[in-house]
Design a protein around this motif. Sequence first.
Motif, short mmCIF file in Angstrom:
data_model
loop_
_atom_site.label_atom_id
_atom_site.label_comp_id
_atom_site.label_asym_id
_atom_site.label_seq_id
_atom_site.Cartn_x
_atom_site.Cartn_y
_atom_site.Cartn_z
N GLU A 1 -1.21 7.68 8.80
CA GLU A 1 0.09 7.04 9.04
C GLU A 1 1.18 8.08 9.31
OE1 GLU A 1 0.57 4.60 5.59
OE2 GLU A 1 -0.99 3.20 6.24
N GLU B 1 2.79 6.12 -2.47
CA GLU B 1 3.85 7.08 -2.77
C GLU B 1 4.01 7.26 -4.27
OE1 GLU B 1 7.29 5.94 -0.52
OE2 GLU B 1 6.46 6.86 1.29
N VAL C 1 -16.29 2.37 -3.06
CA VAL C 1 -15.62 2.87 -4.25
C VAL C 1 -16.74 3.37 -5.14
CG1 VAL C 1 -14.34 2.21 -6.30
CG2 VAL C 1 -13.62 1.40 -4.09
N GLN D 1 -5.69 7.36 4.78
CA GLN D 1 -4.77 6.38 5.39
C GLN D 1 -3.37 6.95 5.47
OE1 GLN D 1 -6.27 2.88 2.95
NE2 GLN D 1 -5.12 1.84 4.51
N ARG E 1 -15.22 0.12 8.66
CA ARG E 1 -14.09 1.00 8.47
C ARG E 1 -14.35 2.33 9.17
NH1 ARG E 1 -9.58 0.75 5.62
NH2 ARG E 1 -8.88 2.73 4.82
N ASN F 1 -14.86 7.81 -1.76
CA ASN F 1 -14.93 6.68 -0.84
C ASN F 1 -15.99 6.83 0.24
OD1 ASN F 1 -11.54 6.67 -1.38
ND2 ASN F 1 -12.72 4.82 -1.71
N LEU G 1 -16.93 2.08 3.83
CA LEU G 1 -15.86 2.31 2.87
C LEU G 1 -16.39 1.86 1.52
CD1 LEU G 1 -12.89 2.99 2.13
CD2 LEU G 1 -12.42 0.57 2.39
N LEU H 1 1.59 7.16 -6.30
CA LEU H 1 0.35 7.73 -6.84
C LEU H 1 0.54 9.12 -7.40
CD1 LEU H 1 -2.72 7.27 -7.11
CD2 LEU H 1 -2.99 8.28 -4.87
N ARG H 2 1.39 9.91 -6.71
CA ARG H 2 1.60 11.27 -7.18
C ARG H 2 2.92 11.43 -7.92
NH1 ARG H 2 -2.09 11.82 -3.02
NH2 ARG H 2 -3.51 13.57 -3.29
N LEU I 1 -10.77 11.10 0.60
CA LEU I 1 -10.31 9.99 -0.21
C LEU I 1 -9.57 9.00 0.68
CD1 LEU I 1 -10.20 9.14 -3.21
CD2 LEU I 1 -7.95 10.19 -3.31
N SER I 2 -9.99 7.74 0.63
CA SER I 2 -9.51 6.75 1.60
C SER I 2 -7.99 6.56 1.57
CB SER I 2 -10.21 5.43 1.34
OG SER I 2 -9.78 4.48 2.26
N THR I 3 -7.42 6.56 0.37
CA THR I 3 -5.97 6.34 0.30
C THR I 3 -5.21 7.47 0.99
OG1 THR I 3 -4.10 6.09 -1.18
CG2 THR I 3 -5.97 7.27 -2.04
N ASP I 4 -5.67 8.71 0.75
CA ASP I 4 -5.01 9.85 1.38
C ASP I 4 -5.32 9.92 2.87
OD1 ASP I 4 -5.19 12.20 -1.43
OD2 ASP I 4 -3.81 10.59 -0.93
N ASP J 1 -7.23 -0.90 -3.73
CA ASP J 1 -7.64 -0.14 -4.88
C ASP J 1 -6.41 0.31 -5.68
OD1 ASP J 1 -10.05 2.57 -4.94
OD2 ASP J 1 -9.47 1.01 -6.38
N MET K 1 -5.76 3.28 -6.24
CA MET K 1 -5.27 4.49 -5.58
C MET K 1 -4.66 4.21 -4.22
SD MET K 1 -7.94 7.47 -6.48
CE MET K 1 -9.44 6.64 -6.03
N ALA K 2 -4.52 2.95 -3.89
CA ALA K 2 -3.92 2.51 -2.63
C ALA K 2 -4.83 2.69 -1.43
CB ALA K 2 -2.56 3.18 -2.38
N SER K 3 -6.15 2.60 -1.60
CA SER K 3 -6.97 2.49 -0.39
C SER K 3 -7.07 1.02 -0.07
CB SER K 3 -8.36 3.10 -0.50
OG SER K 3 -8.73 3.32 -1.79
N MET K 4 -6.64 0.66 1.10
CA MET K 4 -6.54 -0.74 1.46
C MET K 4 -7.46 -1.05 2.63
SD MET K 4 -3.27 -2.90 2.50
CE MET K 4 -3.45 -2.53 4.21
N ARG L 1 0.82 -1.20 0.00
CA ARG L 1 0.00 0.00 0.00
C ARG L 1 0.86 1.26 0.00
NH1 ARG L 1 -2.96 4.23 1.53
NH2 ARG L 1 -1.42 5.06 2.97
N ARG L 2 1.90 1.24 0.84
CA ARG L 2 2.74 2.43 0.94
C ARG L 2 3.44 2.70 -0.38
NH1 ARG L 2 5.17 5.74 4.76
NH2 ARG L 2 3.22 5.44 5.86
#
Lengths: 223, 206
Positions: free
Chosen positions: B65, A97, B30, B61, B39, B7, B28, A99-100, B56-59, A124, A126-129, A92-93
Amino acid sequence: KRRRLTMADILLGVTGKDYVLLAADRSAARSIIVFKNDEDKILELDSHKLMATSGPQGDRTNFGEYIQRNLQLYNLANSVPLSTHGAANFARRELAEALRRSPWQVNSLIAGFDKKGPSLYYMDYMASMHKVDKAAHGYGAYFTLSVMDRYCVKDMSLEEGLSVLKKCIHELQTRFLLKCNSFILKVVDKDGTRIIDMDGNTVEPPKPKTFNKSDDSDSKADE
Amino acid sequence: MSIFHHNGGAVCAMIGKECAAIATDHRLGVGFQLISCQRPKVYQMGPKVCVGVTGLSTDAQTVYEKLKFRIKMYTLREDREISPKALTAMASAMAYERRFGPYFSAPVICGLNDKNEPYVNGMDSLGARGDENAPFIVDGTCDESLMGMCEALWKPDMNPDELAAVLEKCMANSLNRDCLSGWGMTIYVITKDGVSTREVQGTRMD
């Protein structure tokens, strides 16, 4: 348009009591052309992890192999394999990273068996896990998620899981526009990863087709 | 559909008398497809601080982090827990670092400082913080409904039970009318004794 590149590949995954079952369709196609129909889209990341990927062929194989090799490196460097949770978060990481910078257009399902038991991660492009019990990617998801919701139960045996997947595949073959004749099924449990057929019997890894006559005769000579 | 609504998700935080509470939905998705209904968007970042990240779920997360990492470094360096006000400033600075390529998510911070004074604040995806003395902060796909509900039901100096009840009403009614968020709800009540979590039953599961 970005998303549509990843939509046509079918990836399915279900978790059971002590295993995770992944299925992927076997055609590699873009636009109206089918390049091959014996593609293996489920990568063995290590002895107890699988990653099913979907998307444009280049991105798919590049991302998959990148993650696979980095996990092998971790194993060698630390003498202990990464947990499924760690591997999924690593993937995912990397995807997040990139992604952009220079994104990979890859949807994936990461499955593994470790000390905490079986786990399946939906990721996904877009890295939504997210950790899930059942998952599907792409157009195939529209047909199969409801079937999985209806028939999956907690702590399924492998036979029950296979019957759910069979129902999903039957649904796809009946109602999905794109031809999906063959699927590759892989399961990961405490004994590791293996390829199975629809009845749960282990099968040999599919040999890549060779078109060179001399190659065929060489292998016969070895036998 | 906006990238922030891809999301789904919603978060609402309120202050009471020496307590604060934050609520989150569980969806969660799509687009219109549902991926999971387990979630929550709120994470506990300290003994008396919670952060909810929508968008947006990826951002979301990634922001969680990175924020978690920075808070751990702060705790190691300063040898004390981070206050909600400092956390807000840290999250805002982190968001603005990406001014010309932002994370499509907006953190909401909720907590008590070491004098047990409640504090909630939020920001947009570029790090523009809200009013420090705000009684409530809302964010997510149903933020307008939430804002209306909170404005109507919030009153000052509520004790933790009243606060949780009001927050539950605001959240439930807003989530029930929004297709992109919902599928369950959890409320985190922060008092001087710490954070207590409660999953709310009976919201619409659709």
